[in-house]
Write a protein that holds these residues in place. Structure first.
Motif, PDB file in Angstrom:
ATOM      1  N   GLY A 137       0.777  -1.231   0.000  1.00 28.66           N
ATOM      2  CA  GLY A 137       0.000   0.000   0.000  1.00 28.66           C
ATOM      3  C   GLY A 137       0.804   1.274   0.000  1.00 28.66           C
ATOM      4  N   HIS A 142      -0.666   7.672  -2.101  1.00 27.17           N
ATOM      5  CA  HIS A 142      -1.166   6.561  -1.283  1.00 27.17           C
ATOM      6  C   HIS A 142      -1.608   7.080   0.078  1.00 27.17           C
ATOM      7  N   ARG A 143      -2.776   6.628   0.529  1.00 23.03           N
ATOM      8  CA  ARG A 143      -3.274   6.986   1.851  1.00 23.03           C
ATOM      9  C   ARG A 143      -3.389   5.735   2.703  1.00 23.03           C
ATOM     10  N   LEU A 144      -2.901   5.798   3.935  1.00 19.59           N
ATOM     11  CA  LEU A 144      -3.021   4.709   4.896  1.00 19.59           C
ATOM     12  C   LEU A 144      -3.555   5.251   6.210  1.00 19.59           C
ATOM     13  N   GLY A 201      -5.298   1.179   3.126  1.00 15.67           N
ATOM     14  CA  GLY A 201      -4.625   1.957   2.089  1.00 15.67           C
ATOM     15  C   GLY A 201      -5.413   2.031   0.809  1.00 15.67           C
TER      16      GLY A 201
END
Length: 551
Positions: free
Chosen positions: A306, A332-334, A346
């Motif tokens: 992710g 990318h977002r987590l 993610g």
């Protein structure tokens, strides 16, 4: 034909032959011909480097208005229209215009807008004096101020207001109805606090101004510092002294090519991005804050899913709940686990090839550089932190060389750098609803500006110039966001400063010098933004890229 005329004709005939024999343009040994100026061999007079200060008056009904230019003669104004002070000021000089005497018959209040600044390459003509028969008080609500006090506020670059406690306070001088007000922090508190003015600019109407707030926080001094060391595949660990000095507590091996390191805003976690090796991804560590030596790290997890294939940068949202990673053309977002600091889940959207993310301090937007030629604004879902795609973009020329973007603490302005020689810093205003960027100006920087940082008060911007081995420094106009070079800049750093970091109290700045394997420590003048003489500190690791601080 007179002899003088024949000689002049001979010169014009011979010049092309001389140019041809020298090969035309090029470097040393070339020949240039310029016709003689009027008056023979005397050089032309130098351009006037002194400039006037003036502007316009509106709403004036009474008589007796006198304006004052600090350190200069006064000017009496009898009617609406243009005015100018007789004295000229040097380029780089500061100026400040004030009302020395208010008009009477009828009695009026006149307020000076755009009252102060620095002389540039032209006359100043935008000072605006607004007069009205009615005026209103401007008040502020102060919260979080330490008992030590020491806070000094200004309205319209004057009318100092000393504040030593929380509460509501009013500036002494009222502002004419129809004129602008602008509240700024002139002097930060005596304690290690940072105060920021919010809702601080506007136009006075028929009611008193009471919406301005001054939010003071006590961030506390940073205790630990960490660098991502590309040359030795490690993260170096330091403790921070009261004078900003760094003491090494060792290195933690990464086993790859670390590029960036960042800290959690409220928990003892750091995150390092790594673009190669078995641990390619984002590596999460816990900081030991109690056992001697403090500041050592324990690796918790290497996050490889992710985060993309080349995670150059990792940033944590101001609320500490989300992480953002870029480097492979995706943003990318987590999610950040509140108890462990782990990065989980993610999602990803297209965009994000730069070395830096600019995160809005209120969590509304993420700003990234795409392909070195455009700035993309992603609106963020307030609940999930999810980027909303497609983003709003500002496209620059294909050879722009954009590398970094920095956001000032109120979220009103953004700054991007163009890494050429000479480099350029671009200033933008941020739309509070959409995050769209509108360019408001630019200033020259050094050779290849790379990393940037805004001090926590939002008054100063610093840019590390990789190939001129120094730091450019600018003051930020709190009303317009415009940049003005700080006196004495640029400031010498180590060899190839890759980034600049400002501590949470605004007292110290650091550059991570990739080629000299050093860290340069500067003290910051909190009034002027000037940097003291840099102190070279040895880097435990080789090729430091970025430095992160935490308490």
């Amino acid at each position: 034909m007179p002899l003088v005329t024949r000689l002049r004709l001979a010169v014009f005939v011979l010049v092309p032959l001389a140019l041809a024999s020298c090969g035309g343009g090029g470097g040393g040994g070339g020949f240039s011909f310029f016709p003689l100026p009027p008056g023979g061999n005397n050089p032309p007079p130098a351009a006037d480097s002194k400039y006037t200060v003036g502007g316009s008056v509106s709403g004036l009904l009474g008589s007796g208005l006198v304006l004052q230019l600090a350190g200069s003669s006064d000017v009496a104004v009898a009617a609406n229209g243009a005015f100018v002070f007789s004295e000229k000021l040097d380029k780089g000089a500061s100026y400040a215009v004030s009302v020395k005497q208010q008009p009477s018959n009828p009695s009026q209040t006149c307020t000076v807008n755009n009252a102060s600044g620095t002389i540039g390459d032209a006359d100043v003509g935008n000072v605006a004096v607004v007069c009205a028969t009615t005026s209103q008080k401007v008040s502020v609500a102060v919260t979080g101020l330490d008992a030590a006090g020491g806070l000094v506020l200004q309205n319209n670059a004057g009318d100092d207001l000393a504040v030593n406690a929380d509460g509501a306070f009013s500036f002494t001088t009222p502002v004419a109805v129809g004129a602008d007000y602008g509240v700024t922090v002139k002097t930060q508190p005596a304690a290690l606090q940072v105060c920021i003015a919010k809702r601080a600019f506007g136009t006075v109407t028929t009611a008193p101004v009471a919406a301005v707030t001054i939010a003071c926080t006590t961030p506390g001094a940073d205790r630990f510092a960490f660098t991502a060391d590309e040359g030795t595949s490690s993260v170096s660990m330091y403790t921070v002294g009261s004078d900003g000095s760094l003491s090494s507590v060792g290195r933690f091996p990464v086993g790859g090519t670390p590029q960036h390191v960042t800290t959690h805003p409220s928990k003892p976690y750091i995150y390092a991005s790594n673009i190669s090796g078995a641990t390619r991804g984002v590596i999460q560590y816990t900081i030991d804050t109690t056992t001697v030596p403090t500041g050592t790290l324990t690796q918790q997890r290497a996050i490889t899913a992710g985060v993309g294939t080349t995670p150059y940068f990792v940033g944590i949202a101001p609320n500490g709940q989300h992480a953002y990673v870029i480097g492979d053309g995706m943003l990318h977002r987590l999610d950040v686990d509140a108890n462990t600091g782990d990065l989980t889940g993610g999602t990803a959207v297209a965009g994000g090839t730069s070395r830096k993310i600019g995160l809005d301090p209120q969590g509304r937007f993420a700003f990234v550089v795409v392909n070195s030629t455009s700035l993309a604004t992603f609106r963020l879902d307030p609940a999930t932190g999810e980027p909303i795609s497609p983003p709003a973009s500002v496209v620059l020329p294909s050879n722009s060389g954009l590398t970094d973007i920095a956001i000032e603490p109120t979220g009103r302005f953004a700054y991007a750098n163009v890494g050429n020689n000479p480099g350029t810093l671009l200033a933008y205003s941020i739309d509070a609803t959409t995050g769209a960027l509108t360019q408001i100006g630019s200033v020259p920087a050094g050779d290849t500006p790379f990393g940037m940082a805004v001090d926590p008060s939002g008054r100063f911007l610093y840019a590390a110039n990789r190939n001129s081995n120094n730091v450019s420094a600018y003051s930020i106009d709190p009303r317009t966001g415009a940049l003005t070079p700080v006196p004495g800049q640029p400031f010498a750093a180590g060899s190839v400063p890759n980034s600049v970091t400002v501590d949470r109290t605004g007292r110290f700045a650091y550059t991570a010098n990739q080629a000299s394997n050093t860290i340069t420590l500067f003290t910051i003048d909190r009034t002027t933004g000037s940097l003291g003489t840099g102190v070279s500190l040895p880097s435990t690791g080789g090729g430091p890229q970025f430095l992160a601080l935490t308490k």
